[in-house]
Design an enzyme around this catalytic site. Structure first.
Site, PDB file in Angstrom:
ATOM      1  N   GLY A  69       0.783  -1.121  -0.103  1.00  0.00           N
ATOM      2  CA  GLY A  69      -0.111  -0.082  -0.004  1.00  0.00           C
ATOM      3  C   GLY A  69       0.880   1.386   0.013  1.00  0.00           C
ATOM      4  O   GLY A  69       0.598   2.166  -0.763  1.00  0.00           O
ATOM      5  N   SER A  70       1.876   1.265   0.836  1.00  0.00           N
ATOM      6  CA  SER A  70       2.801   2.533   0.734  1.00  0.00           C
ATOM      7  C   SER A  70       3.388   2.751  -0.592  1.00  0.00           C
ATOM      8  O   SER A  70       3.343   3.906  -0.889  1.00  0.00           O
ATOM      9  CB  SER A  70       3.910   2.266   2.010  1.00  0.00           C
ATOM     10  OG  SER A  70       3.494   1.856   3.051  1.00  0.00           O
ATOM     11  N   ASN A 149      -7.014   3.944   9.309  1.00  0.00           N
ATOM     12  CA  ASN A 149      -6.569   2.841  10.054  1.00  0.00           C
ATOM     13  C   ASN A 149      -6.601   2.861  11.407  1.00  0.00           C
ATOM     14  O   ASN A 149      -6.444   1.785  12.252  1.00  0.00           O
ATOM     15  CB  ASN A 149      -5.058   2.586   9.339  1.00  0.00           C
ATOM     16  CG  ASN A 149      -4.279   3.814   9.555  1.00  0.00           C
ATOM     17  OD1 ASN A 149      -4.608   5.016   8.880  1.00  0.00           O
ATOM     18  ND2 ASN A 149      -3.108   3.804   9.914  1.00  0.00           N
ATOM     19  N   GLN A 177      -7.414   0.065   4.125  1.00  0.00           N
ATOM     20  CA  GLN A 177      -8.315  -0.478   5.258  1.00  0.00           C
ATOM     21  C   GLN A 177      -9.887  -1.067   5.004  1.00  0.00           C
ATOM     22  O   GLN A 177     -10.416  -1.552   5.725  1.00  0.00           O
ATOM     23  CB  GLN A 177      -8.545   0.583   6.396  1.00  0.00           C
ATOM     24  CG  GLN A 177      -7.156   0.859   7.233  1.00  0.00           C
ATOM     25  CD  GLN A 177      -6.856  -0.375   8.042  1.00  0.00           C
ATOM     26  OE1 GLN A 177      -7.631  -1.159   8.356  1.00  0.00           O
ATOM     27  NE2 GLN A 177      -5.419  -0.635   8.340  1.00  0.00           N
ATOM     28  N   SER A 197      -3.834  -3.532  -0.204  1.00  0.00           N
ATOM     29  CA  SER A 197      -2.811  -4.073   0.304  1.00  0.00           C
ATOM     30  C   SER A 197      -3.270  -5.248   0.728  1.00  0.00           C
ATOM     31  O   SER A 197      -4.198  -5.499   1.633  1.00  0.00           O
ATOM     32  CB  SER A 197      -2.058  -3.299   1.352  1.00  0.00           C
ATOM     33  OG  SER A 197      -0.975  -4.044   1.906  1.00  0.00           O
ATOM     34  N   HIS A 199      -2.045  -7.685   2.606  1.00  0.00           N
ATOM     35  CA  HIS A 199      -1.612  -8.280   3.883  1.00  0.00           C
ATOM     36  C   HIS A 199      -2.828  -7.594   4.879  1.00  0.00           C
ATOM     37  O   HIS A 199      -2.842  -8.022   6.143  1.00  0.00           O
ATOM     38  CB  HIS A 199      -0.361  -8.059   4.485  1.00  0.00           C
ATOM     39  CG  HIS A 199      -0.049  -6.913   4.853  1.00  0.00           C
ATOM     40  ND1 HIS A 199      -0.025  -6.356   6.178  1.00  0.00           N
ATOM     41  CD2 HIS A 199       0.531  -5.618   4.268  1.00  0.00           C
ATOM     42  CE1 HIS A 199       0.188  -5.041   6.116  1.00  0.00           C
ATOM     43  NE2 HIS A 199       0.489  -4.641   5.357  1.00  0.00           N
ATOM     44  N   THR A 235      11.050  -8.585 -11.695  1.00  0.00           N
ATOM     45  CA  THR A 235      10.434  -9.765 -11.728  1.00  0.00           C
ATOM     46  C   THR A 235       9.226  -9.818 -10.702  1.00  0.00           C
ATOM     47  O   THR A 235       9.429  -9.514  -9.581  1.00  0.00           O
ATOM     48  CB  THR A 235      11.281 -10.897 -11.298  1.00  0.00           C
ATOM     49  OG1 THR A 235      12.372 -10.882 -12.393  1.00  0.00           O
ATOM     50  CG2 THR A 235      10.824 -12.388 -11.381  1.00  0.00           C
ATOM     51  N   CYS A 323       2.635   2.012  12.312  1.00  0.00           N
ATOM     52  CA  CYS A 323       4.039   2.820  11.828  1.00  0.00           C
ATOM     53  C   CYS A 323       4.353   3.972  12.897  1.00  0.00           C
ATOM     54  O   CYS A 323       5.588   4.646  12.550  1.00  0.00           O
ATOM     55  CB  CYS A 323       3.384   3.591  10.401  1.00  0.00           C
ATOM     56  SG  CYS A 323       2.503   2.356   9.455  1.00  0.00           S
TER      57      CYS A 323
HETATM   58  C1  PLP Z   1      -1.372  -0.534   6.251  1.00  0.00           C
HETATM   59  C2  PLP Z   1      -1.679   0.602   5.580  1.00  0.00           C
HETATM   60  C3  PLP Z   1      -0.803   1.236   4.343  1.00  0.00           C
HETATM   61  C4  PLP Z   1       0.239   0.767   4.115  1.00  0.00           C
HETATM   62  O1  PLP Z   1       0.279  -0.465   3.400  1.00  0.00           O
HETATM   63  P1  PLP Z   1       1.507  -1.565   3.156  1.00  0.00           P
HETATM   64  O2  PLP Z   1       1.136  -2.556   2.359  1.00  0.00           O
HETATM   65  O3  PLP Z   1       1.655  -2.061   4.580  1.00  0.00           O
HETATM   66  O4  PLP Z   1       2.658  -0.545   2.806  1.00  0.00           O
HETATM   67  C5  PLP Z   1      -1.487   2.534   3.841  1.00  0.00           C
HETATM   68  N1  PLP Z   1      -2.353   3.026   4.224  1.00  0.00           N
HETATM   69  C6  PLP Z   1      -3.400   2.396   5.355  1.00  0.00           C
HETATM   70  C7  PLP Z   1      -4.565   3.058   5.541  1.00  0.00           C
HETATM   71  C8  PLP Z   1      -3.035   1.330   5.956  1.00  0.00           C
HETATM   72  O5  PLP Z   1      -3.685   0.775   6.874  1.00  0.00           O
END
Ligand code: PLP
Length: 395
Positions: A69-70, A149, A177, A197, A199, A235, A323
């Site tokens: 996500g970042s 989040n 989220q 994202s 995970h 890749t 974070c």
């Molecule tokens: C976790 C999160 C991210 C970052 O995602 P990653 O895959 O961990 O880099 C960005 N925005 C929000 C709102 C998140 O909760």
């Protein structure tokens, strides 16, 4: 152990894990290779792209896989401004974004881009009128998250999208989220870019998703080969991408049922804590919020102390966002709600996910209330440490 920090990350779904495993062992081909081991990997990636597209009502060609996500957030913000490098452009975002958006905006400010950080109300909501009022002739992008989040508040993105339509201003939403937890449809939201994202919805760590409406330009993030249509070379993380596809399909399929269960669990948790600690504060919006996340303030104690005491009992919650932890600063989100520094530092976030069982709420409530009482009592008699020492000496 009770894991109640699903907003930080989730355990990979068992069935998703089974689906991804072959791509780490037997099916380890490079998706760019021309023999069948490679073309099978390529096909698996394209299936995942389709699964993601279906889940958010997009076209597969509008989906790009990233490392998270970042990365997707940073990409949109950085490259939009690169596209307009000759103009003095203006961007609108909110004060409660994830740091991958906030810090990207701060970096843009240093390079001359004008950024408005919109305030939120005490429930954490951005107002559509606030967005309207902030628009300037040189506004090129609005980037506001779909769900927060830390407090779980859901923003009126569809209304913002409707307002921006036809105005030549792009709309990006960080939906990390939201995807897999509440319905997300890029057409209803009228967004041009959307970030997710894997995970955060029981996929694997290290795979993100960027939706880009077809026809829009975005300069490449990584130069190299032709992977991801030349936008992000390198890749592919085939196993992670396969997991993202199955995880989004599964979580969207289970969404209604899971959301119902999680909101019951959150409600039970809050109600029972309130019975024992009437002064507890619920930070965020009571109506427009994620089903599984709640942020609670315990005046007079440090959220960090609570979190550590809970950890000793094998209960995982967090103070604000993952974070931010490790820094001693109060959450920028809670401060934006109008809380004092002390109130902001008294907060913990509980976030349930699909692997939490209903009966875990009772344990969590007991552990939180015990920890709270322990901290308050320690404060009330600051000499208790001394007296127990003298007791020992006497004995
Ligand atoms: C976790 C999160 C991210 C970052 O995602 P990653 O895959 O961990 O880099 C960005 N925005 C929000 C709102 C998140 O909760």
């Amino acid at each position: 152990m009770i894991y109640a920090d699903n907003a930080a990350t989730t355990r990979i779904s068992d069935s998703v894990f089974e689906k991804m495993l072959p791509f780490l062992r037997e099916q380890y081909g490079n998706a760019s290779s021309q023999y069948s081991l490679g073309t099978k990997a390529k096909r698996a990636i394209e299936l995942a792209r389709q699964q993601v597209a279906i889940a958010i009502c997009a076209e597969p060609s509008e989906i790009t896989f990233t490392s998270g996500g970042s990365e997707a957030n940073s990409w949109v913000l950085r490259c939009i401004s690169e596209t307009h490098h000759n103009e003095q452009m203006h961007i609108i975002t909110s004060a409660i974004e994830h740091h991958s958006v906030l810090n990207a905006c701060r970096a843009l400010e240093l390079s001359g881009v004008e950024v408005t950080f919109l305030p939120v109300d005490n429930a954490g909501r951005v107002s559509v009128d606030g967005v309207k009022a902030a628009i300037k002739p040189n506004t090129k992008l609005v980037s506001i998250m779909l769900a927060n989040n830390e407090i779980g508040t859901v923003q009126p993105i569809a209304e913002i999208g409707t307002f921006l339509k036809g105005k030549g201003i792009l709309l990006h939403t960080d939906a990390v989220q939201a995807v897999g937890h509440i319905p997300v449809n890029v057409n209803d939201l009228q967004v041009d870019f959307l970030t997710a994202s894997a995970h955060k919805f029981n996929g694997a760590k290290g795979t993100g998703i960027l939706y880009k409406r077809s026809g829009l330009k975005l300069s490449p993030l990584v130069f190299g080969g032709e992977q991801e249509r030349g936008l992000r070379a390198g890749t592919e993380n085939v196993a992670g991408i396969v997991a993202a596809g199955y995880a989004i399909e599964e979580s969207v399929g289970e969404m209604a049922e899971t959301a119902k269960r999680l909101s019951i669990m959150i409600e039970a948790t809050v109600t029972r804590i309130k019975e024992k600690i009437p002064s507890v504060r619920v930070n965020g919006d009571a109506e427009c919020r994620l089903p599984g996340t709640v942020n609670l303030g315990f005046d007079g104690v440090l959220g960090e102390s609570l979190m550590h005491l809970l950890d000793l009992k094998d209960v995982c919650v967090s103070t604000s966002s993952a974070c931010n932890s490790g820094k001693d600063e109060p959450s920028h989100v809670l401060l934006a709600l109008g809380l004092t520094e002390q109130q902001a530092k008294s907060a913990i976030r509980i976030s349930y996910g699909k692997y939490n069982a209903i009966n875990e709420t009772n344990t969590i409530v007991d552990v939180i209330c015990d920890a709270y009482v322990k901290i308050i009592n320690n404060k009330k008699c600051p000499t208790s440490g001394v007296s127990s020492l003298t007791d020992k000496v006497k004995n």
